[in-house]
Every structure is written in structure tokens, then in C-alpha cells.
Design an enzyme around this catalytic site. Structure first.
Site, PDB file in Angstrom:
ATOM      1  N   GLU A 114      -8.212 -10.445 -16.831  1.00 29.38           N
ATOM      2  CA  GLU A 114      -8.758  -9.386 -15.910  1.00 29.38           C
ATOM      3  C   GLU A 114      -7.248  -8.832 -15.439  1.00 29.38           C
ATOM      4  O   GLU A 114      -6.432  -9.556 -15.193  1.00 29.38           O
ATOM      5  CB  GLU A 114      -9.076 -10.275 -14.475  1.00 29.38           C
ATOM      6  N   LYS A 116      -4.180  -7.665 -13.336  1.00 29.27           N
ATOM      7  CA  LYS A 116      -3.830  -8.273 -12.234  1.00 29.27           C
ATOM      8  C   LYS A 116      -3.515  -7.037 -11.177  1.00 29.27           C
ATOM      9  O   LYS A 116      -2.589  -6.305 -11.208  1.00 29.27           O
ATOM     10  CB  LYS A 116      -2.199  -9.034 -12.503  1.00 29.27           C
ATOM     11  N   ASP A 118      -2.232  -5.097  -8.022  1.00 35.76           N
ATOM     12  CA  ASP A 118      -0.996  -5.153  -7.430  1.00 35.76           C
ATOM     13  C   ASP A 118      -1.331  -4.881  -5.814  1.00 35.76           C
ATOM     14  O   ASP A 118      -1.039  -3.722  -5.216  1.00 35.76           O
ATOM     15  CB  ASP A 118      -0.210  -3.928  -7.933  1.00 35.76           C
ATOM     16  N   ARG A 137      -2.565 -14.571   2.532  1.00 32.11           N
ATOM     17  CA  ARG A 137      -2.235 -15.855   2.048  1.00 32.11           C
ATOM     18  C   ARG A 137      -1.039 -16.313   2.834  1.00 32.11           C
ATOM     19  O   ARG A 137      -0.854 -17.638   2.904  1.00 32.11           O
ATOM     20  CB  ARG A 137      -1.624 -15.548   0.453  1.00 32.11           C
ATOM     21  N   TYR A 225     -11.934 -11.468  -6.633  1.00 30.43           N
ATOM     22  CA  TYR A 225     -11.995 -12.341  -7.993  1.00 30.43           C
ATOM     23  C   TYR A 225     -12.180 -13.808  -8.128  1.00 30.43           C
ATOM     24  O   TYR A 225     -11.929 -14.609  -9.205  1.00 30.43           O
ATOM     25  CB  TYR A 225     -10.648 -11.949  -8.741  1.00 30.43           C
ATOM     26  N   LYS A 313       2.723 -10.124 -17.290  1.00 28.34           N
ATOM     27  CA  LYS A 313       3.513  -8.815 -16.644  1.00 28.34           C
ATOM     28  C   LYS A 313       3.889  -8.043 -17.530  1.00 28.34           C
ATOM     29  O   LYS A 313       4.630  -8.429 -18.526  1.00 28.34           O
ATOM     30  CB  LYS A 313       4.477  -9.140 -15.779  1.00 28.34           C
ATOM     31  N   CYS A 407      24.986  24.656   6.027  1.00 29.36           N
ATOM     32  CA  CYS A 407      23.796  24.732   5.678  1.00 29.36           C
ATOM     33  C   CYS A 407      23.797  25.746   4.412  1.00 29.36           C
ATOM     34  O   CYS A 407      24.447  26.804   4.294  1.00 29.36           O
ATOM     35  CB  CYS A 407      22.625  25.261   6.455  1.00 29.36           C
ATOM     36  N   CYS A 410      22.023  29.178   5.373  1.00 31.70           N
ATOM     37  CA  CYS A 410      22.417  30.366   6.419  1.00 31.70           C
ATOM     38  C   CYS A 410      24.179  30.179   6.540  1.00 31.70           C
ATOM     39  O   CYS A 410      24.593  30.888   7.352  1.00 31.70           O
ATOM     40  CB  CYS A 410      21.621  29.968   7.455  1.00 31.70           C
ATOM     41  N   CYS A 425      20.704  21.126   9.588  1.00 32.55           N
ATOM     42  CA  CYS A 425      21.246  22.491  10.037  1.00 32.55           C
ATOM     43  C   CYS A 425      20.686  22.867  11.480  1.00 32.55           C
ATOM     44  O   CYS A 425      19.462  22.826  11.509  1.00 32.55           O
ATOM     45  CB  CYS A 425      20.811  23.599   9.016  1.00 32.55           C
ATOM     46  N   CYS A 430      17.761  29.884  11.214  1.00 41.74           N
ATOM     47  CA  CYS A 430      18.001  29.626   9.581  1.00 41.74           C
ATOM     48  C   CYS A 430      16.753  30.282   8.908  1.00 41.74           C
ATOM     49  O   CYS A 430      15.794  29.721   8.897  1.00 41.74           O
ATOM     50  CB  CYS A 430      18.346  28.274   9.487  1.00 41.74           C
TER      51      CYS A 430
HETATM   52  S1  IVH Z   1      -6.279 -15.532  -9.514  1.00 40.86           S
HETATM   53  C1  IVH Z   1      -4.884 -19.787  -8.306  1.00 40.86           C
HETATM   54  N1  IVH Z   1      -6.824 -13.055 -10.374  1.00 40.86           N
HETATM   55  O1  IVH Z   1      -1.597 -12.474  -8.168  1.00 40.86           O
HETATM   56  C2  IVH Z   1      -4.598 -18.339  -8.228  1.00 40.86           C
HETATM   57  N2  IVH Z   1      -5.036 -13.387  -8.804  1.00 40.86           N
HETATM   58  O2  IVH Z   1       0.819 -13.734  -8.705  1.00 40.86           O
HETATM   59  C3  IVH Z   1      -5.782 -17.370  -8.194  1.00 40.86           C
HETATM   60  N3  IVH Z   1      -3.702 -11.422  -8.303  1.00 40.86           N
HETATM   61  O3  IVH Z   1      -1.984 -14.863  -5.640  1.00 40.86           O
HETATM   62  C4  IVH Z   1      -5.370 -16.051  -8.256  1.00 40.86           C
HETATM   63  N4  IVH Z   1      -4.956 -10.012  -9.421  1.00 40.86           N
HETATM   64  O4  IVH Z   1      -2.678 -12.444  -5.249  1.00 40.86           O
HETATM   65  C5  IVH Z   1      -6.027 -13.828  -9.736  1.00 40.86           C
HETATM   66  N5  IVH Z   1      -7.629 -10.925 -11.221  1.00 40.86           N
HETATM   67  C6  IVH Z   1      -6.602 -11.681 -10.402  1.00 40.86           C
HETATM   68  C7  IVH Z   1      -5.477 -11.219  -9.715  1.00 40.86           C
HETATM   69  C8  IVH Z   1      -4.611 -12.247  -8.769  1.00 40.86           C
HETATM   70  C9  IVH Z   1      -4.156  -9.999  -8.638  1.00 40.86           C
HETATM   71  C10 IVH Z   1      -2.591 -11.806  -7.575  1.00 40.86           C
HETATM   72  C11 IVH Z   1      -2.915 -12.881  -6.398  1.00 40.86           C
HETATM   73  C12 IVH Z   1      -2.242 -14.120  -6.737  1.00 40.86           C
HETATM   74  C13 IVH Z   1      -1.069 -13.447  -7.411  1.00 40.86           C
HETATM   75  C14 IVH Z   1      -0.039 -14.216  -8.293  1.00 40.86           C
END
Ligand code: IVH
Length: 684
Positions: A114, A116, A118, A137, A225, A313, A407, A410, A425, A430
Site C-alpha cells: 500500500e 505510504k 505522507d 499518535r 488503513y 522509502k 529598491c 525606484c 522599499c 514605487c
Molecule cells: S500501517 C503498526 N499503512 O507510516 C504500524 N502506516 O512510518 C501500522 N503510514 O505510523 C501502520 N501510510 O503513520 C501503515 N498504508 C499505511 C501507511 C502508514 C502511512 C504511516 C503511519 C505509520 C508511519 C510509520
């Protein structure tokens, strides 16, 4: 001796990590890049594994980072919200894969991949299907209660479909889209507020607001998720967990894949590595999770992260290029802004040749000189930024740079006022400031006057025909015909557009005045509070700062602006010209006015889920919009479906407002609840 040096380095690393943790988690204002932070953590971890005596319980590698902010009520998580181990390249991922295969005793396990997301992780508790509590969290064990703020996220159902009775905890990520991030930062730059480093920090800053109305204005999204204790709801795999989440009408990220080998995982990583550039939510990697929940339980967790998942990553997109020059431009408020002129480089899908350097402090902090080789990236995948100088490449020919004390437009003195980052300025007349002022006045967010661009403004101000925004309303066709590239027809059309702008709402007029620290949102607040320009002028600083969303700095700016004779004269002249100075009562709003659509130029791109593109175009047209097949500066709104490509990119580059399908449908409903054509296709 050796160990002493190592101990010192470990202490230094811990100090740096703690300092950056505070900037990131508590203040939402990181100063270093994620991968730089990751390498600090890794260096410390490698010291701690070589010298276990240095691994103290306070090591950042022993805990999940983040700390609750004191203003919010703290809430303890039933099960800790863990973080994930990272794989920074394919080899690290393979190591993880081989290690788990060995523990499981098979190479044939199923894995879900899945994106990740941001953003920032949150936990939601629903009771009997109704949202009861939302928490961040925090440090993993204790987070902050952000229930009120989470409720403002429009895509999150407050009541679930088909939810089990009793308590249910779902976890996911709160995010801000790239477009909303760019729009927010543009507005902040204009009102000289500090910028957010990326969409994730903007999302965190927006969610952790004490006033939930601010959160509401930021258009956050959420994707779930994870379902806590999924087995007790009869769910056996991650794949089914995501289906169950969606079945309860909770939003989720749609891209995902079930993989049965390392090769399949690698194929997904490569595909998403490309596709992610077109996703409006930034994803910095892919989370690979063991699919079977029973197998997961057999692997367990460390103190920090589960052993059954890893976050791959993508390497940060950075390019090295030459900084050929630094240009200084003068903004509407007189601020002198330095911009780097770069040797063109292609970066995350577009060619980059300019990057704002913001101010002198920024240039000094990074020690940027003309002729340097620099590393550039796109902040939040969208805003070009000079990250750092390649110091090794210096040969002594590079020239240090100082913003001039006069400036560039002017020649008047430019000074840095106490407490400000900008050099300004101070000349009220101006020409560069006047041009920016007029450009702001006619812009879409303000008086929305079409057909008057930079070049025309320059000619009008240089000839002295326009000395203030109010002069626009006394222009005659002859004044315009005398200018380059203006024929009779275009002159007439512009005069009509200027005439038409007199009916803009009071909030647009307030915004158009260009009061420092007053942007679109504050202008709306002021218009709805005072409902007339006269009452706004008559209000004092105390009355102003009592308004929600107007702090003492904004109140002082407004009072200072209204206190100046020439500003009041401009307002008077606008009034005499017939510009609206009152907020109309609701009865005066024309019945067929649908503010989101009427007269706006729409472009649809990509595949929509709820209807075809042609149907969507018809729907928008039925609400008064015009539609077109290509994006230009004149486009007001681009509606983006799945797999949108070139047109979407162009809209991003031109700064055109972008909606996703959901927003489009909502606005259709919101804009015309009682007036939807019966046959409107596919509107829920
Ligand atoms: S699963 C037990 N799924 O990434 C961990 N995390 O670096 C459960 N994150 O704390 C997390 N997308 O905030 C999971 N598809 C995804 C995610 C995801 C982003 C974040 C989440 C986690 C952090 C870890």
C-alpha cells in the site's frame, strides 16, 4: 579513547535528534529533510549496536517519536500506535523479506503493498457506529484528543454503515493534498506568515489547531488503513481489513496490490514510483505488510515497530544544478524577494528554472552564492527550493550576494524594519509596488477583471494613466487603444470587464485593497462581521481583534491602513465609481447565482468514477459554467479524475484551482441544492 569519542558523537546525535523531534512533532516546523533525519537515527543505531553499553533507555531508537502538545487533552491509546521500520533501498527490503521468510519457514506468504501516505497518524474510535473520539499518535502511548477538529474533515463519516455494535478502533492518516498545500502557502507568503515545509506539516499544523474552524478551512483528507482487533470482527487478512474498512463507508487509499513474491513486490514499487507523481496526496514510499493476521501474530513486534511490516522509502528527488543568478523583485507591500535563476533541470515531472530564496537570512543560512552548484528539490513535490550548496564544487569564483539597500525598481532606500525578515522599499509611490498592487486588485480572488495582464498594467502605470487602483474605473476606450497590442474590440471588452467588476461582493473588495496580513479568509470574516465598508472603517483595533480569526497583528494592520489618508481616498473613489461597499442581504442574491459555477471556466481531466466526462461537463454547464478541453491561464477550475496527466500538471504549474471528483460533486450539491436539473446524471 576511542570509546570516548564515540560516546561524544552518540550524545551529539541524541541532542540533534531531540532538537529535530521537537521541531517536527511539537512545532510542526522541521528544519532538516526526512532522509537527513533518518541518517542521524541510523548513525546512532549503528553506534548502539557496535557499543551496546551506549544504548540507554532514553535512546530515540527505543521509542516511537512524537510528544503530545500541552494544549490538547491527552488520551492513552489502548494498544500503542507503533511506527514502522524503514527500508531505504531494495537490498534492505530483500533482507527484510528473507528474514521474515526464514522466521515463517516459507517463501510463499502473501504480502499487501500500500502507498505510504505522507500525513499524520490518527486513531478513531466509533461506538455503535458513531464517531466518539479521535486522537493523534503522540508518542505512541499517549496522543492528543483532536475529535472536534477531525469532525471537520468532510470525507469522514460521523456515522458508519454496517458497523458492529460496541467500540471499534480504526487507524489511518490525515493528509493535505498538494494543491491545497500550494494554495495555503501562496496565501501565507502573501500575508507574510511562515510557510509550511510540506503537505504533511501543513496537515499536522492544521489538525492541531485550537480553533476547529481553522482546521475546517484547510480541506484535509483522511485515509484509513488499519482496524484494531480485526480478528474479533471476523477479518483474517490485511486485504479483507481494507475491504471491511471501505464497506463501513470509511475512506481509504485505492492503490494497493496483493503480492506473492519479492519480484511482484518490486514490480509494484516500480509502478507506484511513477504513478505517485500524479497522485494528489504525497506518498513517500510503500508499506509492505504480511497479509495473514494469524501469521503476523506469530512474528510479533519490537518495542518500536511490528516485525511483519516494513516501509520502503523512495529516494528523495534531488538534482544538482548551477545557480546562474539571483534576481530581486518588489512585491505589493514593498518586500524585496530574491529568486534563484537556475540552469534548467527536470524534477518530479516538470522543468525547474526558478526558485524563491525568500529573504537574506535564508541566503546567509545556506551560504548561497552566485555561480554555486546547488541541490534543488520540490518541497511537498511542488514548490522548487534550493536545499544546499555543493561546497566541494566551489572554485573561488562564486560571488556572495546581498539584497541591495535600494529598491531595484525606484531607487528609494530599502530597509529591514525591526522584527521583520523582509527588506522593504518604503516608497509609497514605487512603480513596482503599484504594478503589483494593481495585479492583485484585478486578480481572480479580488475584483476578477479579465483581460488585464502584466504588460498592460506596466504600460498603464508607466504612462501615468493609472496611479491607483481607483483609476481603472475612469479608463476610457481611447486610453486603452493608445497602448501596444490593444485594438478597439479588446479595449471595449476590457472596459466592460471593469464595469462588471463593480458588483463583486464586499469581501472581494476588502481583499482587493491589499491590506497587509489580510487575505481571502480574513476578508470574508470581516465582510460577514461588518457587512459594510463604512462600519469596517469605523471599527477600532479593539473591536477588530475581538473577531474570530483576527489577531492583534491583523487588527493593527487594518487600523494602520484605514488610518492613512490616501487609502481612505482610494476607497472613496471606488465608492464614487459605483463599486459595491455593502454586503447584500440574502434577498438580493440573484436566485440563479451558483457562485462555484456561474461564469467560471471548467476543464475536466482523467476518468471520473460517478459519471462520464461529457456528463460532468453538461452538469457544470447546466449550473452556468463554461467548459473547455484545454487548460490555460483563463481556466478557473480543473476537475481531476483518476489517471489525470498533462492537463493536471499544467493546472498545477499555472496555479489553477483543482478539485477532485468528490469536491466537484459536493459543490454541485452545495451550490444548487434545489436547482439540480432532475436528469442530472449520477449526482448522489
Ligand atoms: S500501517 C503498526 N499503512 O507510516 C504500524 N502506516 O512510518 C501500522 N503510514 O505510523 C501502520 N501510510 O503513520 C501503515 N498504508 C499505511 C501507511 C502508514 C502511512 C504511516 C503511519 C505509520 C508511519 C510509520
Amino acid at each position: 579513547m576511542e570509546i570516548e569519542k564515540v560516546r561524544e558523537r552518540a550524545l551529539e546525535l541524541k541532542r540533534l535528534i531531540a532538537e529535530n523531534d521537537n521541531l517536527y512533532y511539537v512545532l510542526d516546523a522541521p528544519k532538516i529533510e526526512d532522509h537527513e533525519y533518518d541518517s542521524l537515527l541510523r548513525e546512532l543505531a549503528s553506534i548502539e549496536s557496535a557499543f551496546p553499553e551506549l544504548l540507554a533507555p532514553d535512546s530515540p531508537n527505543m521509542r516511537v517519536r512524537g510528544e503530545a502538545r500541552s494544549e490538547f487533552t491527552r488520551v492513552a491509546h489502548g494498544t500503542p500506535m507503533q511506527s514502522l521500520d524503514n527500508a531505504l533501498d531494495i537490498d534492505e527490503l530483500k533482507n527484510f523479506f528473507d528474514r521474515t521468510a526464514k522466521s515463517l519457514g516459507t517463501q510463499d506468504a502473501e504480502w499487501t503493498c500500500e502507498p505510504k501516505l505522507d500525513g499524520l497518524a490518527v486513531s478513531l474510535i466509533y461506538r455503535d457506529g458513531v464517531l466518539e473520539r479521535a486522537a493523534t499518535r503522540g508518542d505512541g502511548s499517549v496522543g492528543e484528543d483532536v475529535t472536534q477538529n477531525i469532525r471537520t474533515i468532510r470525507t469522514l463519516p460521523l456515522k458508519l454503515c454496517d458497523a458492529p455494535l460496541g467500540a471499534l478502533e480504526v487507524r489511518g492518516e490525515v493528509c493535505m493534498s498538494r494543491e491545497d498545500f500550494a494554495t495555503l502557502n501562496r496565501a501565507r507568503e502573501e500575508s507574510e506568515e511562515p510557510l509550511f515545509a510540506n503537505p504533511r506539516n501543513a496537515a499536522a499544523g492544521s489538525l492541531r489547531q485550537l480553533d476547529h474552524r481553522v482546521t475546517a478551512s484547510r480541506n484535509l483528507s483522511i485515509f484509513l488503513y488499519h482496524l484494531e482487533d480485526a480478528a474479533s470482527f471476523g477479518v483474517g487478512t490485511q486485504w479483507d481489513m481494507l475491504r471491511r474498512i471501505e464497506g463501513m463507508s470509511l475512506p481509504s487509499q485505492k492503490s494497493r496490490r496483493l503480492c506473492r513474491s519479492m519480484a511482484e513486490i518490486e514490480a509494484y514499487l516500480a509502478e507506484w514510483g511513477e504513478a505517485r507523481h500524479w497522485n494528489s496526496i504525497n506518498t513517500d514510499g510503500v508499506v509492505v505488510k504480511l497479509n495473514d493476521l494469524a501469521l503476523r501474530a506469530s512474528l510479533g513486534s519490537t518495542a518500536k515497530a511490528p516485525k511483519w511490516a516494513i516501509a520502503f522509502k523512495y529516494p528523495p528527488e534531488e538534482k544538482r544544478t548551477k545557480l546562474n543568478d539571483i534576481l530581486v523583485s518588489v512585491g505589493r507591500t514593498g518586500a524585496l524577494t530574491p529568486t534563484a535563476v537556475l540552469e534548467p533541470v527536470s524534477l518530479s515531472g516538470t522543468t525547474v528554472q526558478r526558485a524563491s530564496l525568500h529573504n537574506q537570512d535564508e541566503i546567509d543560512r545556506k551560504d548561497i552564492r552566485i555561480g554555486d552548484m546547488v541541490w534543488v528539490h520540490k518541497a511537498g513535490e511542488i514548490i522548487p527550493e534550493v536545499l544546499r550548496v555543493d561546497m566541494e564544487a566551489r572554485d573561488g569564483t562564486e560571488k556572495p550576494f546581498r539584497i541591495p539597500g535600494t529598491c531595484p525598481a525606484c531607487g528609494a532606500a530599502a530597509v529591514r524594519l525591526p522584527g521583520e525578515a523582509a527588506i522593504r522599499c518604503l516608497n509609497k509611490t514605487c512603480p513596482a509596488q503599484l504594478q503589483e498592487e494593481i495585479a492583485h486588485f484585478v486578480s481572480r480572488q479580488c475584483m476578477d477583471i479579465n483581460g488585464i495582464g502584466e504588460k498592460l498594467i506596466a504600460q498603464l502605470t508607466e504612462r501615468g494613466t493609472v496611479k491607483s487602483a481607483a483609476d481603472l474605473y475612469s479608463l476610457a476606450t481611447e486610453d486603452l487603444e493608445a497602448l501596444d497590442r490593444m485594438a478597439e474590440k479588446s479595449s471595449r471588452k476590457l472596459i466592460e470587464a471593469i464595469e462588471d467588476s463593480k458588483t463583486r461582493p464586499l469581501s472581494s473588495v476588502i481583499n482587493a485593497l491589499g491590506i497587509r496580513n489580510v487575505g481571502k479568509k480574513t476578508a470574508l470574516d470581516l465582510a460577514s462581521r461588518f457587512r459594510s465598508m463604512d462600519r469596517l472603517i469605523a471599527s477600532g483595533e479593539n473591536e477588530l481583534s475581538a473577531i474570530d480569526g483576527v489577531g492583534p497583528v491583523v487588527a493593527a494592520s487594518i487600523a494602520a491602513f484605514m488610518g492613512e489618508e490616501h487609502n481612505r481616498r482610494t476607497i472613496e473613489r471606488l465608492r464614487e465609481a459605483g463599486v459595491r461597499m455593502e454586503e447584500p442581504g440574502s434577498g438580493e442574491t440573484p436566485l440563479n447565482a451558483v457562485p462555484y459555477f456561474a461564469g467560471k471556466k471548467f476543464v475536466f481531466t482523467g476518468e471520473l468514477q460517478s459519471m462520464s466526462r461529457q456528463e460532468a461537463e453538461k452538469l457544470a454547464e447546466s449550473l452556468g459554467a463554461k467548459t473547455s478541453g484545454s487548460v490555460s491561464k483563463k481556466t478557473d477550475i480543473v476537475v481531476r479524475g483518476q489517471n489525470a496527466g498533462g492537463k493536471y500538471n499544467k493546472a498545477l504549474a499555472l496555479g489553477v484551482e483543482i478539485w477532485d471528483e468528490e469536491t466537484f460533486l459536493e459543490r454541485v450539491k452545495e451550490g444548487a441544492p434545489a436547482r439540480l436539473p432532475e436528469e442530472a446524471p449520477g449526482v448522489p
